[in-house]
Scaffold this motif. Structure first.
Motif, PDB file in Angstrom:
ATOM      1  N   GLY A  72      28.286  42.864  40.582  1.00 19.28           N
ATOM      2  CA  GLY A  72      27.503  42.226  39.260  1.00 19.28           C
ATOM      3  C   GLY A  72      28.880  41.881  38.015  1.00 19.28           C
ATOM      4  N   VAL A  73      30.353  43.010  38.439  1.00 17.38           N
ATOM      5  CA  VAL A  73      31.491  42.535  38.296  1.00 17.38           C
ATOM      6  C   VAL A  73      32.050  41.050  39.314  1.00 17.38           C
ATOM      7  CG1 VAL A  73      33.813  42.865  37.623  1.00 17.38           C
ATOM      8  CG2 VAL A  73      31.677  44.721  37.166  1.00 17.38           C
ATOM      9  N   LEU A  74      32.246  41.137  40.019  1.00 14.00           N
ATOM     10  CA  LEU A  74      33.021  40.211  40.632  1.00 14.00           C
ATOM     11  C   LEU A  74      32.266  39.381  40.808  1.00 14.00           C
ATOM     12  CD1 LEU A  74      33.731  42.348  43.995  1.00 14.00           C
ATOM     13  CD2 LEU A  74      35.301  41.356  42.164  1.00 14.00           C
ATOM     14  N   ARG A  75      31.146  38.350  40.917  1.00 10.80           N
ATOM     15  CA  ARG A  75      30.658  36.932  40.596  1.00 10.80           C
ATOM     16  C   ARG A  75      30.365  36.636  39.289  1.00 10.80           C
ATOM     17  NH1 ARG A  75      23.207  36.797  41.171  1.00 10.80           N
ATOM     18  NH2 ARG A  75      24.641  35.379  42.521  1.00 10.80           N
ATOM     19  N   ASN A  76      30.816  37.842  37.908  1.00 14.45           N
ATOM     20  CA  ASN A  76      31.413  36.868  37.055  1.00 14.45           C
ATOM     21  C   ASN A  76      32.645  36.998  36.274  1.00 14.45           C
ATOM     22  OD1 ASN A  76      28.537  36.595  35.241  1.00 14.45           O
ATOM     23  ND2 ASN A  76      28.790  38.871  36.287  1.00 14.45           N
ATOM     24  N   VAL A  77      33.702  36.865  37.882  1.00 20.99           N
ATOM     25  CA  VAL A  77      35.663  36.715  37.850  1.00 20.99           C
ATOM     26  C   VAL A  77      35.516  35.099  37.735  1.00 20.99           C
ATOM     27  CG1 VAL A  77      37.459  36.527  38.384  1.00 20.99           C
ATOM     28  CG2 VAL A  77      36.020  39.466  38.560  1.00 20.99           C
ATOM     29  N   PRO A  78      35.999  34.038  37.519  1.00 19.33           N
ATOM     30  CA  PRO A  78      36.064  33.030  36.971  1.00 19.33           C
ATOM     31  C   PRO A  78      36.533  32.973  38.227  1.00 19.33           C
ATOM     32  CG  PRO A  78      36.665  33.912  35.115  1.00 19.33           C
ATOM     33  CD  PRO A  78      36.415  34.806  36.263  1.00 19.33           C
ATOM     34  N   ALA A  79      37.315  33.709  38.993  1.00 23.97           N
ATOM     35  CA  ALA A  79      37.785  32.664  40.429  1.00 23.97           C
ATOM     36  C   ALA A  79      36.816  32.952  41.426  1.00 23.97           C
ATOM     37  CB  ALA A  79      39.152  33.684  41.077  1.00 23.97           C
TER      38      ALA A  79
END
Length: 143
Positions: free
Chosen positions: A126-133
């Motif tokens: 959930g966190v990683l899929r919202n990191v812009p890169a």
């Protein structure tokens, strides 16, 4: 030559729950396969996405299920890669539950460590899929 009537073994009482769950999931999957989630107006929007613009770990899951039902693995992966990995695992766990129930054995217990690890994977995803890169690889493709 006389033929004996084929004796049908009744469905064991313990197998009714996994069979009911399987039927419910199969019906829901058929519905999602027929009613395209990519067309607006058929399904509700994720509340987290609507309120914050952040994709939750389940965002894109309906569209991924639709794509999987149509054997479009690439499309499903672009919507929710975690669901593409998790769905076959859940089917396998359901099959184990059904076989054990049919044989009169208790349902398999999920160890606490597995439950905590699953929660950890969901949070990290959930966190990683919202990191812009990382959005191009992990975020759901806008429909």
């Amino acid at each position: 030559m006389a033929t004996e009537a084929v004796r049908r073994r009744p469905v064991p009482r313990a197998a009714r729950a996994p069979l009911a769950v399987g039927a419910l999931v199969a019906a829901a999957t058929v519905y999602v396969a027929v009613v395209d989630p990519n067309r607006p107006g058929h399904y509700v929007t994720c509340p987290l996405l609507a309120l914050t613009g952040l994709a939750c770990p389940g965002c894109g899951g309906l569209r991924a299920t639709h794509d999987l039902a149509h054997l479009d693995l690439v499309g499903a992966w672009s919507m929710n890669p975690l669901w593409v990995v998790a769905a076959p695992l859940l089917v396998a766990l359901w099959a184990v539950w059904l076989v054990r129930a049919w044989r009169g054995r208790p349902a398999p217990r999920v160890p606490a460590g597995v439950a905590w690890a699953t929660l950890g994977v969901l949070v990290v995803f959930g966190v990683l899929r919202n990191v812009p890169a990382l959005v191009p690889w992990l975020g759901p493709v806008a429909s």
